[in-house]
Design an enzyme around this catalytic site. Structure first.
Site, PDB file in Angstrom:
ATOM      1  N   CYS A 117      39.347  27.058  40.553  1.00 54.73           N
ATOM      2  CA  CYS A 117      38.288  26.483  41.376  1.00 54.73           C
ATOM      3  C   CYS A 117      38.473  24.971  41.380  1.00 54.73           C
ATOM      4  CB  CYS A 117      36.912  26.862  40.823  1.00 54.73           C
ATOM      5  SG  CYS A 117      35.575  26.230  41.831  1.00 54.73           S
ATOM      6  N   GLU A 163      38.524  27.977  48.252  1.00 54.28           N
ATOM      7  CA  GLU A 163      39.931  28.225  47.949  1.00 54.28           C
ATOM      8  C   GLU A 163      40.690  28.117  49.272  1.00 54.28           C
ATOM      9  OE1 GLU A 163      41.359  28.271  45.192  1.00 54.28           O
ATOM     10  OE2 GLU A 163      39.802  28.832  43.764  1.00 54.28           O
TER      11      GLU A 163
END
Length: 188
Positions: free
Chosen positions: A2, A101
């Site tokens: 992340c 992402e």
């Protein structure tokens, strides 16, 4: 991994309340919108009676001047000297309105909980040279994200936030739980 998340009070009443509480309790500027490593953002930590928001910087300093460490692997955090004590004593929750992402085509994708405007991620914090800093814990991706990335944040259900922060046994259980399925949408 992340590497960016969103924190927007316009999208969530819960996030709006966290912002209000930070502004009541602390002085200091913090980032809204898309949060990048090394930004200062609200994070929930243990309070006297309940978790409370504090302003922390995203990322632990790297070894010998190397890059900032922004994530810790849930599988190895209990064994790593940098994270072991934090896992035992300094767990935190990173409130967000989703994380990002990038797929193979470099398309930015935002992930959220289905039907929910807030997403809480498990984290660890510590102090470095007097500055409080945090990392986000990651785990193996579940089916909702695996085709985009092989890792994802440890997503905390709202009802387990206090357990994560306040009870080590519960925290260890959470580290070994498959995260909930997420929705995705292209992000601009």
């Amino acid at each position: 991994m992340c590497g960016r998340y969103n924190f927007s009070q316009e999208e969530s009443d819960e996030i709006r309340e966290i912002v209000r509480e930070v502004e009541r309790r602390q002085r200091g500027e913090f980032k809204m919108g898309e949060i990048y490593p090394t930004n200062v953002a609200p994070v929930l930590v243990a309070g006297d009676e309940r978790p409370v928001p504090e302003l922390l910087t995203w990322g632990f300093p790297g070894f010998k001047g190397q890059r900032t460490i922004i994530n810790a692997r849930a599988e190895t955090a209990p064994d790593k000297p940098m994270f072991r004590k934090c896992l035992e004593q300094r767990r935190c929750v990173i409130p967000s309105t989703g994380f990002y992402e990038w797929d193979e085509g470099k398309q930015k994708i935002r992930f959220n909980l289905p039907g929910d405007r807030a997403l809480y991620m498990a984290g660890l914090y510590n102090e470095f040279a007097g500055e409080p800093r945090y990392v986000i814990l990651t785990t193996a991706a579940n089916e909702s994200i695996a085709d985009v990335h092989n890792r994802m944040p440890v997503v905390l259900p709202r009802e387990r936030i206090a357990e994560w922060i306040g009870d080590l046994a519960s925290a260890m259980d959470i580290l070994h739980t498959v995260p909930p399925m997420l929705d995705r949408q292209p992000a601009s």
